[in-house]
Design an enzyme around this catalytic site. Structure first.
Site, PDB file in Angstrom:
ATOM      1  N   ASP A  14       0.856  -1.182   0.000  1.00 51.66           N
ATOM      2  CA  ASP A  14       0.000   0.000   0.000  1.00 51.66           C
ATOM      3  C   ASP A  14       0.893   1.234   0.000  1.00 51.66           C
ATOM      4  OD1 ASP A  14      -2.005   1.834   0.231  1.00 51.66           O
ATOM      5  OD2 ASP A  14      -2.880   1.031   2.059  1.00 51.66           O
ATOM      6  N   ASP A 109      -3.210   2.608  -5.766  1.00 51.58           N
ATOM      7  CA  ASP A 109      -2.083   2.630  -4.835  1.00 51.58           C
ATOM      8  C   ASP A 109      -1.994   1.399  -3.939  1.00 51.58           C
ATOM      9  OD1 ASP A 109      -4.304   3.104  -3.289  1.00 51.58           O
ATOM     10  OD2 ASP A 109      -3.527   4.894  -2.300  1.00 51.58           O
ATOM     11  N   GLU A 110      -2.640   0.315  -4.326  1.00 56.33           N
ATOM     12  CA  GLU A 110      -2.694  -0.843  -3.438  1.00 56.33           C
ATOM     13  C   GLU A 110      -2.816  -2.125  -4.259  1.00 56.33           C
ATOM     14  OE1 GLU A 110      -5.166  -1.721   0.612  1.00 56.33           O
ATOM     15  OE2 GLU A 110      -6.354  -1.259  -1.167  1.00 56.33           O
TER      16      GLU A 110
END
Length: 366
Positions: A14, A109-110
């Site tokens: 993350d 973003d993960e």
């Protein structure tokens, strides 16, 4: 697969304050300053992202920008540059893909990374996850947090407990212990209303939920209560699902100190060829094109490829082609900062009746 059949090693990566981190990379003078990314505070804009410096003042995403600016008057307000964030996100996913071809991107973003196919135990999986975190930080300048566990849910919780910049490993068999003291809101899927109901009935920690009878939890939350008990005990069998077509499988290594000895480079290529071969085998793929990547001490990057007549997933064959490319394109005693090997031009392993891997017509398989 090198790991035992029933053991999994799942990492969640993350990116920390991703939009703000990208803006700092693009403009280093913004480092350490409170940043708010989103719409205008004078036109009903909302916060898309806030740096950790701004979060200290209570600013967060989805908040009206006007309120965020009142909470943090010295914040710098930036318009989002989504094309730029997507570009950086793609670079991150490429790094994760190089460590394991099994990734499930959850958002910009993960992503979950299944390290099971390329790890014989949790120690090796954690080492690979450390390397992913380091490469994202060093190669791209982006901070990220990592949680690694035997399943996706616990990896997610582990990652959250370590933010920002954390690295949390939950060993197999310790999931329930790890979760026990955490608040019920920590578990993915438990929203504010469910949290309220649980607390109203005396359930404040996941350990309390795990120890409760299914009937008690069903009374509080309905049919989902029984499933919640299992999750609070750390159980989750959901797979890492990817619909991204694997176009290549590769591995890279950045040396702590430059290397200019062929034997050392060849030994690193051997290790990477074995990793690539394991990943190809796990995905049921073979490939015809082997690529060597070299980054020299002056950051010059050389990428050279060769294609073979017969597709392969054999480590020895991959290594042989990589060594040929090394000898043809590397000047002896030249300092090397990074070396990598990959296989592309992929196809599934042959259907029944086709020739075995790397067999010529008329050659008998042993």
């Amino acid at each position: 697969m090198s790991a035992v059949d029933d053991q999994r090693y799942i990492a969640l990566v993350d990116l920390d304050a991703f939009y703000a981190s990208v803006e700092v990379i693009e403009e280093p003078s913004l480092a350490g300053k409170p940043l708010l990314i989103g719409g205008s505070p004078t036109s009903r804009g909302v916060v898309a992202a806030a740096s950790y410096e701004a979060r200290k003042y209570g600013c967060h995403s989805a908040m009206p920008m006007s309120r965020a600016v009142r909470l943090c008057p010295e914040a710098i307000v930036l318009r989002p540059r989504f094309h730029l964030y997507r570009e950086y996100s793609g670079r991150v996913m490429d790094i994760l893909q190089q460590e394991s071809g099994v990734i499930q991107q959850m958002s910009i973003d993960e992503a979950y990374v299944d390290l099971t196919p390329v790890s014989k135990d949790m120690q090796e999986a954690a080492g690979r996850a450390h390397r992913m975190q380091g490469r994202v930080r060093v190669d791209l300048g982006l901070p990220c947090s990592v949680g690694i566990a035997s399943n996706k849910m616990v990896a997610k919780v582990a990652c959250e407990t370590g933010k920002p910049g954390g690295f949390v490993v939950v060993e197999s068999g310790t999931e329930s212990v790890f979760l026990a003291d955490l608040g019920v809101r920590s578990l993915p899927g438990i929203g504010p209303r469910s949290t309220e109901r649980l607390r109203a009935h005396g359930f404040h920690t996941l350990g309390q939920v795990a120890a409760a009878s299914p009937e008690a939890l069903v009374t509080v939350l309905g049919p989902w209560g029984a499933a919640l008990k299992r999750r609070a005990q750390g159980e989750d069998s959901s797979p890492v699902e990817t619909d991204r077509e694997t176009k290549s499988v590769s591995a890279e290594e950045t040396f702590a100190e430059d290397v200019n000895v062929r034997e050392s480079l060849a030994e690193e290529l051997r290790r990477m060829a074995e990793r690539v071969a394991r990943s190809l085998e796990q995905h049921g793929l073979v490939g015809r094109t082997v690529t060597l990547k070299l980054r020299l001490s002056d950051f010059t990057t050389l990428t050279r490829s060769s294609s073979r007549d017969n597709a392969t997933a054999h480590a020895d064959a991959i290594l042989a082609d990589a060594l040929h490319l090394l000898d043809a394109n590397w000047e002896p005693r030249t300092n090397v900062r990074l070396i990598g090997v990959g296989v592309s031009n992929l196809r599934p392993v042959q259907a029944p009746g086709q020739l075995a891997l790397d067999m010529d017509p008329g050659e008998e398989e042993n």
